[in-house]
Design an enzyme around this catalytic site. Structure first.
Site, PDB file in Angstrom:
ATOM      1  N   ASP A 197       0.848  -1.183   0.000  1.00  0.00           N
ATOM      2  CA  ASP A 197       0.000   0.000   0.000  1.00  0.00           C
ATOM      3  C   ASP A 197       0.888   1.239   0.000  1.00  0.00           C
ATOM      4  OD1 ASP A 197      -1.681   2.131   0.632  1.00  0.00           O
ATOM      5  OD2 ASP A 197      -2.653   1.108   2.310  1.00  0.00           O
ATOM      6  N   ASP A 204      -5.174   7.089  -6.684  1.00  0.00           N
ATOM      7  CA  ASP A 204      -5.527   8.489  -6.445  1.00  0.00           C
ATOM      8  C   ASP A 204      -6.518   8.607  -5.288  1.00  0.00           C
ATOM      9  OD1 ASP A 204      -5.657  11.254  -6.878  1.00  0.00           O
ATOM     10  OD2 ASP A 204      -7.005  11.082  -8.596  1.00  0.00           O
TER      11      ASP A 204
END
Length: 185
Positions: free
Chosen positions: A12, A36
């Site tokens: 992540d 995003d």
């Protein structure tokens, strides 16, 4: 020749302990899906406020494909978020040079703000439809060339990259990680 380390990890990007993370943004800079959306959600309202300011001042028409711009990182562990807009294959943006420009421009922004460690996602490999193998090849080759050159050209002149010590490709999913790992070995 650069002594910077290039590596790939599966994980992540919003949790990376690096100076700058690169956001695979859309041209609005106001958040979206995928990487995003995750970055905007983790960073909190400070990031959105900075992006709104950029839209009102420097990028009223949106950030162009292949360009990059840095902001603060809000609540993220990084100091900066470098936003870049990848080419969208589904919209006919198939020029590999546009994708290479995302990596080069982002490195230029990293050098400009003084980042020593940078984390990149697989720009355009998600919803924008680029093949993960093509993205991996372009990302790694472009990054290596830029770091070996030690500078990248920008609209404001050349930016020194000699301070960059680590470029980490943070990849979502084993198949994308494997594609990048093959390019790095």
């Amino acid at each position: 020749m650069s002594d910077a380390v290039l590596e790939a990890v599966e994980g992540d990007i919003t949790t990376q302990q690096v100076d700058a993370i690169v956001n695979a943004a859309n041209s609005s800079l106001l958040g979206g899906g995928g990487v995003d959306g995750a970055i905007h959600a983790a960073a909190g309202p400070a990031l959105l406020a900075e992006c709104r300011e950029l839209r009102q001042t420097r990028y009223a028409g949106g950030l162009p494909v292949g360009a990059a711009v840095a902001t603060g990182a809000g609540n993220l562990p990084a100091t900066w978020v470098i936003h870049t807009v990848g080419p969208n294959r589904h919209a006919g943006q198939t020029d590999p040079g546009l994708l290479a420009s995302c990596f080069r421009s982002s490195l230029g922004e990293a050098g400009r703000v003084g980042a020593r460690t940078v984390a990149f996602p697989a720009i355009s490999a998600g919803i924008y439809g680029w093949d993960r193998h093509d993205v991996a090849e372009i990302a790694v080759a472009t990054t290596r060339r830029a770091l070996e050159a030690g500078v990248v050209p920008t609209p404001d002149g050349e930016v020194d990259l000699s301070g960059i010590e680590l470029v980490r490709f943070v990849l979502f999913g084993r198949s994308v990680y494997d594609a990048f790992q093959r390019q790095l070995t």
